[in-house]
Design an enzyme around this catalytic site. Structure first.
Site, short mmCIF file in Angstrom:
data_model
loop_
_atom_site.label_atom_id
_atom_site.label_comp_id
_atom_site.label_asym_id
_atom_site.label_seq_id
_atom_site.Cartn_x
_atom_site.Cartn_y
_atom_site.Cartn_z
N ARG A 103 2.34 -7.53 10.34
CA ARG A 103 1.42 -7.22 9.22
C ARG A 103 0.05 -7.73 9.64
O ARG A 103 -0.11 -8.94 9.85
CB ARG A 103 1.89 -7.89 7.93
CG ARG A 103 0.86 -7.82 6.82
CD ARG A 103 1.41 -8.24 5.48
NE ARG A 103 2.23 -7.20 4.90
CZ ARG A 103 2.58 -7.12 3.61
NH1 ARG A 103 2.14 -8.04 2.76
NH2 ARG A 103 3.33 -6.15 3.17
N HIS A 130 1.00 1.74 5.37
CA HIS A 130 2.11 0.86 4.95
C HIS A 130 3.39 1.71 4.94
O HIS A 130 3.96 1.98 3.89
CB HIS A 130 1.81 0.27 3.58
CG HIS A 130 2.69 -0.89 3.19
ND1 HIS A 130 3.65 -1.42 4.05
CD2 HIS A 130 2.77 -1.62 2.05
CE1 HIS A 130 4.25 -2.42 3.44
NE2 HIS A 130 3.75 -2.57 2.23
N GLN A 133 6.80 0.65 3.13
CA GLN A 133 6.81 0.80 1.68
C GLN A 133 7.19 2.22 1.30
O GLN A 133 8.07 2.45 0.46
CB GLN A 133 5.41 0.46 1.12
CG GLN A 133 5.31 0.65 -0.38
CD GLN A 133 6.22 -0.30 -1.13
OE1 GLN A 133 6.19 -1.50 -0.90
NE2 GLN A 133 7.05 0.20 -2.03
N ASP A 221 -1.44 1.49 -7.09
CA ASP A 221 -1.43 0.25 -6.30
C ASP A 221 -2.66 -0.55 -6.74
O ASP A 221 -3.59 -0.01 -7.36
CB ASP A 221 -1.48 0.59 -4.80
CG ASP A 221 -1.39 -0.64 -3.90
OD1 ASP A 221 -1.00 -1.72 -4.39
OD2 ASP A 221 -1.69 -0.51 -2.70
N CYS A 261 3.91 -0.13 -5.68
CA CYS A 261 4.51 -0.84 -4.53
C CYS A 261 4.61 -2.34 -4.76
O CYS A 261 5.38 -3.00 -4.09
CB CYS A 261 3.71 -0.54 -3.27
SG CYS A 261 1.97 -0.99 -3.40
N ARG A 289 13.33 -1.73 -0.36
CA ARG A 289 12.70 -2.20 0.88
C ARG A 289 13.77 -2.77 1.79
O ARG A 289 13.76 -2.54 3.00
CB ARG A 289 11.65 -3.29 0.56
CG ARG A 289 10.44 -2.84 -0.21
CD ARG A 289 9.57 -1.89 0.58
NE ARG A 289 9.11 -2.47 1.83
CZ ARG A 289 8.03 -3.23 1.97
NH1 ARG A 289 7.27 -3.50 0.93
NH2 ARG A 289 7.65 -3.70 3.17
N1 NVA Z 1 -2.74 -1.96 -0.78
C1 NVA Z 1 -2.16 -3.28 -0.88
C2 NVA Z 1 -0.68 -3.20 -0.69
C3 NVA Z 1 0.05 -4.50 -0.87
C4 NVA Z 1 1.51 -4.37 -0.61
C5 NVA Z 1 -2.80 -4.18 0.15
O1 NVA Z 1 -3.05 -3.73 1.28
O2 NVA Z 1 -3.07 -5.34 -0.16
N1 CP Z 2 4.83 -4.05 -1.38
C1 CP Z 2 4.70 -5.03 -0.48
O1 CP Z 2 4.54 -4.79 0.72
O2 CP Z 2 4.76 -6.28 -0.99
P1 CP Z 2 4.43 -7.64 -0.25
O3 CP Z 2 2.95 -7.67 0.00
O4 CP Z 2 4.89 -8.71 -1.19
O5 CP Z 2 5.17 -7.67 1.06
#
Ligand code: NVA
Ligand code: CP
Length: 308
Positions: A103, A130, A133, A221, A261, A289
């Protein structure tokens, strides 16, 4: 040859179908309490440059369920945080583990990691995509609808990384993605063109009511993604008319489902009432997930083996 999963362009329609079918099987095996240690003795390195609840826990528990092991790696504790190059970290880690989940802030870093890694690399979220997800979300919708072809998903709000993964997945699922976002927060037109060239269907509108009118699914989101914190005030202002609330939901067909998500900011992109309401399937999404990623891990680490 090793296979990465950085975006939906890394898999085809048949692979997606078989990952989802395996995920459903693995879900049943787990709920029946049947051992399914398909990755016994295998290790997954997990590098998290950003916070995570679902991704971290689902990958870690997933590896345990499969008889393997997951290592949580914080870049601050790695030499990566002291300037070791991504390509050097990638090559060293690949000598120890069977796959890497990363990540990262920059998608380019995930791509560089994958280029140098000799073991499969999974994108656990980047600024651009992502895919894990949306893989779990596709499983969730498959459980509900069976065939996804011709379903319409209305994306309401920020055209971000999760939205981008929906756009790219549309050529594999046959779903239509209608994105309602204000100017400045719409997804990159080149991504829409790329999805269309691959046979996908995605289009952008500015009016949320227009997007949800014939939608089977409403998806949103957070407005301030990780890395966007400095823009919080302007984002809240620009997106203030894009909340999924009971008024907007009433514009959608009566059986429409609501997805998020997570994490959610109740009162911003979604109201508490909608999130806790009967049309919300957010907890199924979160659960899946685990199952979807287990299927992905088995495929990437052990290959195309039959799941009992
Ligand atoms: N769009 C959000 C998703 C979190 C799972 C982010 O990138 O923070
Ligand atoms: N939806 C998702 O990826 O959640 P987290 O940021 O908690 O991993």
């Amino acid at each position: 040859m090793k296979k990465d999963f950085l975006a939906f362009t890394d898999i085809d329609e048949h692979e997606l179908e078989s990952i989802i079918a395996d995920a459903v099987r693995l879900k049943h095996l787990k709920s029946a309490g049947t051992a399914h240690e398909l990755l016994r003795g295998k290790s997954l390195a997990m590098i998290f440059e950003k916070a995570s609840t679902r991704t971290r826990v689902s990958f870690e528990v997933g590896m345990t369920d499969l008889g393997g092991h997951a290592l949580f790696l914080n870049p601050q504790d790695l030499q990566l945080g002291r300037g070791e190059e991504v390509r050097d970290t990638a090559r060293a880690l690949a000598r120890y583990v069977d796959a890497v989940m990363i990540r990262a802030y920059r998608h380019a870093n995930v791509e560089e990691f994958a280029r140098y890694s000799t073991v499969p690399v999974i994108n656990g979220l980047s600024d651009a995509q992502h895919p894990c997800q949306v893989l779990a979300d596709i499983m969730t919708l498959t459980e509900r609808f069976g065939d996804l072809r011709d379903l319409r998903l209305a994306w309401v709000g920020d055209g971000n990384n999760v939205c981008n993964s929906w756009i790219l997945s549309s050529s594999l699922t046959g779903m239509e993605i209608v994105i309602a976002s204000p100017p400045g927060y719409q997804p990159d037109g080149r991504l829409i063109d790329q999805a269309r060239a691959a046979g996908g269907r995605a289009r952008v509108v500015t009016d949320p009511e227009e997007a949800v009118r014939d939608a089977d699914i409403l998806y949103t989101d957070i407005w301030v993604s990780m890395g966007d914190e400095e823009e919080r005030a302007e984002r809240l202002k620009a997106l203030r008319h894009y909340t999924i609330d009971t008024r907007l939901l009433a514009q959608a067909p009566p059986g429409a489902l609501v997805m998020h998500c997570l994490p959610a900011h109740r009162g911003e992109e979604i109201t508490d009432e909608v999130m806790e309401g009967p049309q919300s399937i957010v907890w199924d999404q979160a659960e899946n997930r685990l199952h979807a990623q287990k299927a992905l891990l088995v495929r990437m680490i052990a290959g195309d083996i039959p799941i009992p």
